[in-house]
Motif scaffolding. Structure first.
Motif, PDB file in Angstrom:
ATOM      1  N   PRO A  66      51.723  48.722  54.091  1.00 25.40           N
ATOM      2  CA  PRO A  66      51.260  48.425  52.732  1.00 25.40           C
ATOM      3  C   PRO A  66      51.619  46.994  52.312  1.00 25.40           C
ATOM      4  O   PRO A  66      52.689  46.489  52.663  1.00 25.40           O
ATOM      5  N   VAL A  67      50.706  46.357  51.589  1.00 19.45           N
ATOM      6  CA  VAL A  67      50.951  45.020  51.047  1.00 19.45           C
ATOM      7  C   VAL A  67      50.704  45.054  49.539  1.00 19.45           C
ATOM      8  O   VAL A  67      50.040  45.949  49.025  1.00 19.45           O
ATOM      9  N   THR A  68      51.256  44.058  48.854  1.00 21.45           N
ATOM     10  CA  THR A  68      51.122  43.947  47.414  1.00 21.45           C
ATOM     11  C   THR A  68      50.032  42.938  47.086  1.00 21.45           C
ATOM     12  O   THR A  68      50.111  41.784  47.500  1.00 21.45           O
ATOM     13  N   LEU A  69      49.017  43.387  46.359  1.00 21.86           N
ATOM     14  CA  LEU A  69      47.961  42.474  45.918  1.00 21.86           C
ATOM     15  C   LEU A  69      48.323  41.952  44.535  1.00 21.86           C
ATOM     16  O   LEU A  69      48.700  42.708  43.647  1.00 21.86           O
ATOM     17  N   VAL A  70      48.208  40.638  44.389  1.00 19.34           N
ATOM     18  CA  VAL A  70      48.549  39.976  43.135  1.00 19.34           C
ATOM     19  C   VAL A  70      47.265  39.653  42.390  1.00 19.34           C
ATOM     20  O   VAL A  70      46.289  39.194  42.991  1.00 19.34           O
ATOM     21  N   GLY A  71      47.282  39.877  41.098  1.00 20.87           N
ATOM     22  CA  GLY A  71      46.142  39.512  40.275  1.00 20.87           C
ATOM     23  C   GLY A  71      45.442  40.722  39.705  1.00 20.87           C
ATOM     24  O   GLY A  71      45.926  41.847  39.776  1.00 20.87           O
ATOM     25  N   ASP A  72      44.273  40.456  39.150  1.00 15.10           N
ATOM     26  CA  ASP A  72      43.492  41.486  38.476  1.00 15.10           C
ATOM     27  C   ASP A  72      42.495  42.092  39.449  1.00 15.10           C
ATOM     28  O   ASP A  72      41.837  41.359  40.186  1.00 15.10           O
ATOM     29  N   ASP A  73      42.375  43.420  39.442  1.00 17.85           N
ATOM     30  CA  ASP A  73      41.329  44.000  40.275  1.00 17.85           C
ATOM     31  C   ASP A  73      40.011  43.926  39.521  1.00 17.85           C
ATOM     32  O   ASP A  73      39.955  43.965  38.301  1.00 17.85           O
ATOM     33  N   ILE A  74      38.960  43.773  40.284  1.00 18.75           N
ATOM     34  CA  ILE A  74      37.618  43.582  39.750  1.00 18.75           C
ATOM     35  C   ILE A  74      36.835  44.869  39.960  1.00 18.75           C
ATOM     36  O   ILE A  74      36.936  45.492  41.017  1.00 18.75           O
ATOM     37  N   SER A  75      36.035  45.237  38.979  1.00 18.23           N
ATOM     38  CA  SER A  75      35.208  46.442  39.072  1.00 18.23           C
ATOM     39  C   SER A  75      33.753  46.104  38.815  1.00 18.23           C
ATOM     40  O   SER A  75      33.437  45.108  38.152  1.00 18.23           O
ATOM     41  N   VAL A  76      32.872  46.953  39.324  1.00 18.20           N
ATOM     42  CA  VAL A  76      31.448  46.808  39.046  1.00 18.20           C
ATOM     43  C   VAL A  76      31.255  46.841  37.529  1.00 18.20           C
ATOM     44  O   VAL A  76      31.864  47.653  36.829  1.00 18.20           O
ATOM     45  N   GLY A  77      30.445  45.927  37.034  1.00 15.46           N
ATOM     46  CA  GLY A  77      30.184  45.821  35.598  1.00 15.46           C
ATOM     47  C   GLY A  77      31.006  44.744  34.907  1.00 15.46           C
ATOM     48  O   GLY A  77      30.673  44.330  33.802  1.00 15.46           O
ATOM     49  N   ASP A  78      32.079  44.293  35.562  1.00 18.73           N
ATOM     50  CA  ASP A  78      32.902  43.220  34.991  1.00 18.73           C
ATOM     51  C   ASP A  78      32.135  41.906  34.985  1.00 18.73           C
ATOM     52  O   ASP A  78      31.289  41.653  35.858  1.00 18.73           O
ATOM     53  N   LYS A  79      32.449  41.059  34.028  1.00 15.82           N
ATOM     54  CA  LYS A  79      31.989  39.665  34.058  1.00 15.82           C
ATOM     55  C   LYS A  79      32.804  38.982  35.165  1.00 15.82           C
ATOM     56  O   LYS A  79      34.033  39.086  35.192  1.00 15.82           O
ATOM     57  N   ALA A  80      32.144  38.319  36.081  1.00 14.70           N
ATOM     58  CA  ALA A  80      32.840  37.682  37.204  1.00 14.70           C
ATOM     59  C   ALA A  80      33.687  36.517  36.698  1.00 14.70           C
ATOM     60  O   ALA A  80      33.163  35.607  36.058  1.00 14.70           O
ATOM     61  N   PRO A  81      34.997  36.536  36.968  1.00 16.25           N
ATOM     62  CA  PRO A  81      35.834  35.419  36.534  1.00 16.25           C
ATOM     63  C   PRO A  81      35.451  34.128  37.270  1.00 16.25           C
ATOM     64  O   PRO A  81      35.177  34.161  38.475  1.00 16.25           O
ATOM     65  N   ASP A  82      35.422  33.033  36.539  1.00 14.63           N
ATOM     66  CA  ASP A  82      35.197  31.750  37.200  1.00 14.63           C
ATOM     67  C   ASP A  82      36.480  31.395  37.955  1.00 14.63           C
ATOM     68  O   ASP A  82      37.562  31.890  37.633  1.00 14.63           O
ATOM     69  N   PHE A  83      36.359  30.581  38.957  1.00 14.05           N
ATOM     70  CA  PHE A  83      37.507  30.195  39.776  1.00 14.05           C
ATOM     71  C   PHE A  83      37.254  28.809  40.336  1.00 14.05           C
ATOM     72  O   PHE A  83      36.124  28.317  40.312  1.00 14.05           O
ATOM     73  N   THR A  84      38.316  28.192  40.834  1.00 14.80           N
ATOM     74  CA  THR A  84      38.201  26.880  41.476  1.00 14.80           C
ATOM     75  C   THR A  84      38.803  26.971  42.867  1.00 14.80           C
ATOM     76  O   THR A  84      39.951  27.402  43.035  1.00 14.80           O
TER      77      THR A  84
END
Length: 166
Positions: free
Chosen positions: A10-28
């Motif tokens: 098992p590993v730890t995922l950092v950040g927000d999980d994304i779901s269908v229907g979400d507004k896609a977060p912008d990223f760089t």
């Protein structure tokens, strides 16, 4: 957060999980020429975001090649392959592999994408394998967090999601 393993641990995922229907977060992230690329740079297109731990490994290589082949058959679609590999390594790999239909992007600098999409592996500073499809209005229409990082994603479902996106 989805449960993910790396080589069955098992590993730890950092950040927000994304779901269908979400507004896609912008990223760089960084392109192979070190220029900054954001999700909004491809606004108005359908985006398939293929996330791989390292382009230089077997499954990641195959995943990138598969989406490179599929890209040639799709219209108004950008395929972005994101890893934490250095941009120089991505550029070298693409040249050697003849990859020219997908854009390889590096999240090495600050894991901006990895944290915003919940794929940054805390223990390894790698990205977990995942697929996101974002439609032309920036809505997430498909998400796959691959449960075991060393396994392939569901290519057919991802491509079908792209074909059904508007």
């Amino acid at each position: 957060m989805p449960e993910v393993t790396f080589k069955e641990k098992p590993v730890t995922l950092v950040g927000d999980d994304i779901s269908v229907g979400d507004k896609a977060p912008d990223f760089t992230v960084l392109a192979t020429d070190l220029s900054e690329i954001t999700l909004s740079d491809s606004k108005g297109k359908i985006r398939l975001i293929s996330v791989v731990p390292s382009i230089d490994t077997g499954v990641c290589d195959q995943q990138t090649r598969r989406f490179n082949e599929e890209a040639a058959k799709l219209e108004n679609v950008e395929i972005l392959t994101i890893s934490v590999d250095l941009p120089f390594a991505q550029k070298r790999w693409c040249a050697a592999a003849g990859i020219d239909n997908v854009q390889t992007l590096s999240d090495h600098r600050d894991l901006d994408f990895g944290k915003k999409y919940g794929v940054a592996i805390e223990e390894l500073r790698l990205l977990a394998r995942a697929i996101f499809v974002v439609d032309s209005s920036d809505t997430v229409v498909y998400v796959e967090y691959v449960p075991e990082v060393s396994q392939h994603p569901n290519y057919e479902e991802a491509i079908n999601a792209v074909k059904n996106a508007k």
